[in-house]
Design a protein around this motif. Structure first.
Motif, PDB file in Angstrom:
ATOM      1  N   ILE A 146      -2.363  25.370   7.953  1.00 43.68           N
ATOM      2  CA  ILE A 146      -2.023  24.067   7.448  1.00 43.68           C
ATOM      3  C   ILE A 146      -1.066  23.598   8.339  1.00 43.68           C
ATOM      4  N   ARG A 147      -0.327  24.530   9.478  1.00 43.31           N
ATOM      5  CA  ARG A 147       0.851  24.186  10.306  1.00 43.31           C
ATOM      6  C   ARG A 147      -0.399  23.125  11.427  1.00 43.31           C
TER       7      ARG A 147
ATOM      8  N   GLY B 175      -3.028  19.398  14.646  1.00 44.15           N
ATOM      9  CA  GLY B 175      -3.910  18.804  15.669  1.00 44.15           C
ATOM     10  C   GLY B 175      -4.347  17.065  14.548  1.00 44.15           C
ATOM     11  N   LEU B 176      -3.294  16.719  14.242  1.00 43.62           N
ATOM     12  CA  LEU B 176      -2.771  15.075  13.665  1.00 43.62           C
ATOM     13  C   LEU B 176      -2.363  14.847  14.658  1.00 43.62           C
ATOM     14  N   GLU B 177      -2.929  13.028  14.496  1.00 41.23           N
ATOM     15  CA  GLU B 177      -2.029  12.005  15.668  1.00 41.23           C
ATOM     16  C   GLU B 177      -1.499  11.483  14.730  1.00 41.23           C
ATOM     17  N   SER B 178      -0.165  10.844  15.085  1.00 39.88           N
ATOM     18  CA  SER B 178       0.294   9.892  14.153  1.00 39.88           C
ATOM     19  C   SER B 178       0.392   9.063  13.954  1.00 39.88           C
ATOM     20  N   SER B 179      -0.874   8.373  13.032  1.00 42.15           N
ATOM     21  CA  SER B 179      -1.345   6.821  12.669  1.00 42.15           C
ATOM     22  C   SER B 179      -1.505   6.860  11.365  1.00 42.15           C
TER      23      SER B 179
ATOM     24  N   VAL C   6      -1.126  13.404   3.357  1.00 45.93           N
ATOM     25  CA  VAL C   6      -0.809  13.536   2.044  1.00 45.93           C
ATOM     26  C   VAL C   6      -1.603  14.993   1.466  1.00 45.93           C
ATOM     27  N   THR C   7      -2.523  14.481   1.830  1.00 42.83           N
ATOM     28  CA  THR C   7      -3.694  16.189   1.014  1.00 42.83           C
ATOM     29  C   THR C   7      -3.085  17.497   1.566  1.00 42.83           C
ATOM     30  N   LEU C   8      -2.691  17.471   3.147  1.00 44.34           N
ATOM     31  CA  LEU C   8      -1.400  18.544   3.421  1.00 44.34           C
ATOM     32  C   LEU C   8      -0.968  19.274   2.249  1.00 44.34           C
ATOM     33  N   MET C   9       0.403  18.437   2.357  1.00 45.78           N
ATOM     34  CA  MET C   9       1.157  17.901   1.184  1.00 45.78           C
ATOM     35  C   MET C   9       0.958  18.511  -0.313  1.00 45.78           C
TER      36      MET C   9
ATOM     37  N   TYR D 226       6.606  21.192   4.934  1.00 43.28           N
ATOM     38  CA  TYR D 226       5.690  19.687   3.928  1.00 43.28           C
ATOM     39  C   TYR D 226       6.917  18.640   4.567  1.00 43.28           C
ATOM     40  N   ARG D 227       8.866  19.486   4.656  1.00 40.71           N
ATOM     41  CA  ARG D 227       9.154  18.436   5.254  1.00 40.71           C
ATOM     42  C   ARG D 227       9.200  17.566   7.012  1.00 40.71           C
ATOM     43  N   LYS D 228       8.600  18.283   7.203  1.00 38.96           N
ATOM     44  CA  LYS D 228       8.300  18.113   8.944  1.00 38.96           C
ATOM     45  C   LYS D 228       6.131  17.192   8.902  1.00 38.96           C
ATOM     46  N   ILE D 229       5.919  17.507   8.153  1.00 49.89           N
ATOM     47  CA  ILE D 229       4.464  16.825   7.756  1.00 49.89           C
ATOM     48  C   ILE D 229       4.544  15.451   7.442  1.00 49.89           C
ATOM     49  N   SER D 230       6.115  15.008   5.967  1.00 49.61           N
ATOM     50  CA  SER D 230       6.134  14.094   5.301  1.00 49.61           C
ATOM     51  C   SER D 230       7.013  13.137   6.474  1.00 49.61           C
ATOM     52  N   SER D 231       7.612  13.803   7.042  1.00 42.53           N
ATOM     53  CA  SER D 231       8.649  12.687   8.283  1.00 42.53           C
ATOM     54  C   SER D 231       7.531  12.267   9.325  1.00 42.53           C
ATOM     55  N   ALA D 232       6.532  12.975   9.665  1.00 36.01           N
ATOM     56  CA  ALA D 232       5.225  12.494  10.764  1.00 36.01           C
ATOM     57  C   ALA D 232       4.527  11.315   9.897  1.00 36.01           C
TER      58      ALA D 232
END
Length: 66
Positions: A8-9, A14-18, A26-29, A56-62
């Motif tokens: 998951i990480r 691999g995703l860009e913040s956009s 959101v799907t990963l979360m 989870y929190r890292k993804i959420s804040s990105a």
């Protein structure tokens, strides 16, 4: 089959913040919530220090909201 946190990480990294990638994040979360129980209304410090919750929190804040 449940994916590992490393899988998951790697997908997240691999995703860009956009705003286009926000849905993917959101799907990963959602996956972390379903498979690892990362969502809590009143989390303890012990819960917040779990690796899956940190991810989870890292993804959420990105996420980027336009």
């Amino acid at each position: 089959m449940r994916r590992t946190l490393d899988e998951i990480r790697k997908e997240f990294e691999g995703l860009e913040s956009s705003s286009v990638q926000c849905l993917s994040m959101v799907t990963l979360m959602n996956e972390l919530e379903r498979d690892y129980g990362t969502f809590r209304i009143d989390p303890s410090e012990v819960f917040l220090s779990k690796p899956e919750v940190i991810l989870y929190r890292k993804i959420s804040s990105a996420r980027v909201f336009d």
